[in-house]
Design an enzyme around this catalytic site. Structure first.
Site, PDB file in Angstrom:
ATOM      1  N   ASP A  97       0.882  -1.167   0.000  1.00 12.16           N
ATOM      2  CA  ASP A  97       0.000   0.000   0.000  1.00 12.16           C
ATOM      3  C   ASP A  97       0.920   1.216   0.000  1.00 12.16           C
ATOM      4  O   ASP A  97       1.414   1.616   1.049  1.00 12.16           O
ATOM      5  CB  ASP A  97      -0.898  -0.010   1.236  1.00 12.16           C
ATOM      6  CG  ASP A  97      -1.831   1.191   1.295  1.00 12.16           C
ATOM      7  OD1 ASP A  97      -2.228   1.688   0.226  1.00 12.16           O
ATOM      8  OD2 ASP A  97      -2.149   1.630   2.412  1.00 12.16           O
ATOM      9  N   GLU A 145      -1.053  -1.209  -4.802  1.00  7.18           N
ATOM     10  CA  GLU A 145      -2.267  -0.426  -5.021  1.00  7.18           C
ATOM     11  C   GLU A 145      -2.008   0.622  -6.090  1.00  7.18           C
ATOM     12  O   GLU A 145      -1.014   1.339  -6.041  1.00  7.18           O
ATOM     13  CB  GLU A 145      -2.736   0.252  -3.726  1.00  7.18           C
ATOM     14  CG  GLU A 145      -4.070   0.960  -3.917  1.00  7.18           C
ATOM     15  CD  GLU A 145      -4.646   1.455  -2.608  1.00  7.18           C
ATOM     16  OE1 GLU A 145      -5.295   0.657  -1.919  1.00  7.18           O
ATOM     17  OE2 GLU A 145      -4.434   2.633  -2.301  1.00  7.18           O
ATOM     18  N   ASP A 174      -2.612   1.073   7.099  1.00  5.09           N
ATOM     19  CA  ASP A 174      -1.747   0.852   5.930  1.00  5.09           C
ATOM     20  C   ASP A 174      -1.322  -0.618   5.844  1.00  5.09           C
ATOM     21  O   ASP A 174      -1.223  -1.180   4.753  1.00  5.09           O
ATOM     22  CB  ASP A 174      -0.500   1.739   6.010  1.00  5.09           C
ATOM     23  CG  ASP A 174      -0.862   3.188   6.242  1.00  5.09           C
ATOM     24  OD1 ASP A 174      -1.144   3.886   5.266  1.00  5.09           O
ATOM     25  OD2 ASP A 174      -0.870   3.598   7.421  1.00  5.09           O
TER      26      ASP A 174
END
Length: 176
Positions: free
Chosen positions: A7, A68, A141
């Site tokens: 992420d 991501e 996160d």
């Protein structure tokens, strides 16, 4: 399959490692957050992130990396930092010779919760349940990185087979 999910973020970059097969609950290998100081020089922050991600890839030896995909936000400064961190994450996988796949936040949410509009709390709750954890991974996160890894395990193999079939069709034949 062992997947390292990332992420991306410049101040906080979540990293999660999950092992599993499509349609089955995965096994948590580990999760981390790579931090950098906002007032530090950008070059040093990116170098720190590159070094840390390279070390995690070397330590966990994943089969692939899921990152991501950066999406547009209202805050240009935030999206720029996220895009830079995303590039470092993609590079970490590529440098190790691993396949790297990107997923939108809605793809990840849909894979993990069944809804592309799920909130962070729902994603964290499902990651906790799917990995059989006693407590939710913190910060968010880390939970998001684990969700990316789960998404790739469940969807990445299918996506790769579809792409291979499409490539074969373009070449005018079926692979045997």
């Amino acid at each position: 399959m062992r997947v390292l999910g990332i992420d991306p973020g410049l101040t906080r970059c979540g990293v999660g490692v999950v092992e599993g097969v499509p349609g089955r609950p995965g096994k948590l290998i580990g999760y981390y957050v790579v931090y950098s100081e906002p007032d530090e020089d950008i070059a040093l922050r990116l170098l720190h992130l590159d070094t840390a991600l390279g070390e995690l890839v070397a330590e966990h030896k994943p089969d692939s990396v899921a990152v991501e995909r950066v999406f547009s936000q209202h805050n240009t400064r935030t999206v720029m930092g996220t895009a830079q961190a995303s590039a470092i994450a993609i590079l970490a996988g590529s440098r190790a010779g691993l396949p790297v796949q990107t997923y939108t936040p809605s793809e990840v949410k849909a894979a993990v919760t069944g809804s592309g509009t799920a909130g962070k709390a729902q994603v964290t709750s499902m990651v906790t349940r799917l990995l059989g954890l006693d407590a939710p991974p913190r910060p968010a996160d880390a939970a998001d990185a684990l969700a990316l890894a789960i998404c790739h395990i469940w969807r990445g193999g299918t996506r790769a087979r579809i792409q291979a079939a499409a490539a074969s069709a373009r070449r005018g034949g079926v692979r045997r």
